[in-house]
Design a protein around this motif. Sequence first.
Motif, PDB file in Angstrom:
ATOM      1  N   LEU A  11      51.716  -1.626 -12.923  1.00 39.84           N
ATOM      2  CA  LEU A  11      52.692  -2.256 -12.043  1.00 39.84           C
ATOM      3  C   LEU A  11      54.042  -3.175 -13.488  1.00 39.84           C
ATOM      4  O   LEU A  11      54.711  -2.666 -13.287  1.00 39.84           O
ATOM      5  N   LYS A  12      52.692  -4.141 -14.203  1.00 39.74           N
ATOM      6  CA  LYS A  12      52.969  -4.449 -15.908  1.00 39.74           C
ATOM      7  C   LYS A  12      54.023  -3.114 -16.170  1.00 39.74           C
ATOM      8  O   LYS A  12      55.084  -3.446 -16.713  1.00 39.74           O
ATOM      9  N   PHE A  13      53.542  -1.244 -16.794  1.00 40.83           N
ATOM     10  CA  PHE A  13      54.936  -0.643 -16.754  1.00 40.83           C
ATOM     11  C   PHE A  13      55.920  -0.464 -16.321  1.00 40.83           C
ATOM     12  O   PHE A  13      56.981  -0.670 -17.436  1.00 40.83           O
ATOM     13  N   GLY A  14      56.425  -0.840 -14.634  1.00 47.70           N
ATOM     14  CA  GLY A  14      57.130  -0.660 -14.136  1.00 47.70           C
ATOM     15  C   GLY A  14      57.729  -1.631 -14.433  1.00 47.70           C
ATOM     16  O   GLY A  14      59.113  -1.374 -14.503  1.00 47.70           O
ATOM     17  N   ILE A  15      57.700  -3.361 -14.850  1.00 48.12           N
ATOM     18  CA  ILE A  15      58.451  -3.910 -15.203  1.00 48.12           C
ATOM     19  C   ILE A  15      58.895  -3.996 -16.754  1.00 48.12           C
ATOM     20  O   ILE A  15      60.020  -4.661 -16.346  1.00 48.12           O
ATOM     21  N   GLY A  16      58.229  -3.660 -17.321  1.00 46.14           N
ATOM     22  CA  GLY A  16      58.322  -3.921 -18.664  1.00 46.14           C
ATOM     23  C   GLY A  16      59.799  -2.502 -18.655  1.00 46.14           C
ATOM     24  O   GLY A  16      60.363  -2.658 -19.397  1.00 46.14           O
ATOM     25  N   VAL A  44      60.085   4.002  -9.689  1.00 44.52           N
ATOM     26  CA  VAL A  44      59.387   4.246  -8.986  1.00 44.52           C
ATOM     27  C   VAL A  44      58.164   4.372  -9.855  1.00 44.52           C
ATOM     28  O   VAL A  44      57.250   4.431  -9.185  1.00 44.52           O
ATOM     29  N   ALA A  45      57.648   3.508 -11.334  1.00 43.82           N
ATOM     30  CA  ALA A  45      56.904   3.042 -11.474  1.00 43.82           C
ATOM     31  C   ALA A  45      56.376   1.877 -10.497  1.00 43.82           C
ATOM     32  O   ALA A  45      54.609   2.086 -10.521  1.00 43.82           O
ATOM     33  N   LEU A  46      57.230   1.423 -10.586  1.00 47.93           N
ATOM     34  CA  LEU A  46      56.789   0.008  -9.453  1.00 47.93           C
ATOM     35  C   LEU A  46      55.911   0.920  -7.844  1.00 47.93           C
ATOM     36  O   LEU A  46      55.117   0.387  -7.714  1.00 47.93           O
ATOM     37  N   VAL A  47      56.938   1.977  -7.691  1.00 47.07           N
ATOM     38  CA  VAL A  47      56.206   2.360  -5.820  1.00 47.07           C
ATOM     39  C   VAL A  47      54.841   2.806  -6.878  1.00 47.07           C
ATOM     40  O   VAL A  47      54.465   3.365  -5.783  1.00 47.07           O
TER      41      VAL A  47
END
Length: 533
Positions: A369-374, A485-488
């Motif tokens: 999730l942190k990757f998606g936020i980043g 997409v990463a968050l999902v």
Amino acid sequence: MAAGEFGGGVPAGAKTLLGHPRGLFLLFFAEMWERFSYYGMRAILVFYLTKHFLLGEKPAYAIYGAYTALVYITPVIGGAIADRYLGARRAVLAGGVFIAFGHLLIALVEGPEGAQGGYLTGFYMALAAIIVGTGFLKANISVLVGALYPRDDVRRDPAFSIFYMGINLGGFLGPILVGILGERVGWSWGFGAAGIGMLLGLVTFVLFQGDLHGAGAPRSREALKAPVLAGLSREWTTYLGAALGVLAIGWAIQYQDAIGMALIAFLILTIGYILVHAWRTLPRVEFQRILAALYLIALNPLFWALFEQQGSSLNVFTDQQVDRVILGWNVPASVFQSVNSIFIILFAPVFAGLWTFLNRRRLEPSAALKFGIGLILVGVGFFSVIWGAGTGRDGLTPAMFIILLFFFHTCAELCFSPVGLSSMTRLSLPRMTGLMMGTWFLTMAAGNFIAGQIAQATDAENRGVQGMLDVYGQIGWFSIGVGVVALVAAPFVTRLMHLETLGTPDHALAGESQLGENEAAGLDMRGELKPGR
């Protein structure tokens, strides 16, 4: 073998400073000057190529991408050589010599403006010397820090926090001093300052290396002294090989596309090997963890490809399109490269505290999730420049908008880089950790090369400012889209990690200033391996 080589610590009666072995501050000083030279070089490299050698922006960006990519590849090799032969202390010393030589070569053999031919070839060789030196030094200096302390010493975490401040202090000072001297006084002054700084670090290292108390000694002094080539010892054969490596890299750096293709091909083969090996040899849970790690690895090149626009196309944008007059002083564009380090120093403790606060309430986002936020924050950073473009005096962009971009990109880095570094060590088996970390660094190298390709696409010389902004909009939306997409996908990836059986929470990953998982993983914020890894 030295007692401190693998983290046994300095003798109990060793002299200390502020409660730490004095060797820590020796390493702080050496690393500060190495980062000073690297970030100073990064800040003026494109300007030197375009304003001194009078290259176009596209070839300058290509050289920048190849240089920064190779800087991330060589530490993998330098670390292996130190582990097997030289030991960390000799490797750091050799690295500093190569780095100082490279910078001073540029300063002393600059040539007239517009000169190319032999002068440009000499410049490539100087870059190659810096690349080889970085490979020796960066892979091993943090190993020396850890070797000063026993594994259970409570001072280890604060020691790396102090050491990490040296990294960021060098990253802060380098663009300012090298940038001002290079852009306002003369290019040779800027590169000369970087070289002299590295020499100061070297002299200090040699004079006070006794404070390391044998840390980082070679595995076998006898094997190192044994003749292996025409009477040369293994140690001097290694140095000769490094010098030949300078010649090879200096030749190869002229063929940037070939470097990129070779890098990407090697990365694909490495990931393919990991997949096949993991599928054939690991139980289901461990295989799924490797899949989760490879998912994070796959996102890594995108982050660095966008983040590293700071030193290339965004640097040129700052130079040409930003109102840089602050308090009556026209600030050189290269000085803005120090902003990221300032924000890291300020906000790493904030993110550390945030993750700890959320973790205690079981609300902390997972690594995926942190990757998606980043990735979303990286995209938003580009839009901050687009929104502010042309809104200032004389149709320029106010400086606050480029600073805002650095803010968003620094927050993205704090969500992304240390989290990924720690995840590589947590999700892989001990016997595969080195391979996974090497792959992580390879993807960083690939990202830096792709950054050069994206910078070439901005091509302000031919497409104009609007063309550059259009590219920023495209990559900004793309990054935000991949981030969403990463968050999902994050819940599904998190399930593959099987965190419930790892025995440790997914926390304390914001930076070197906090205690916890990142330190336990043996890594620092900028990708430096800590001892025992």
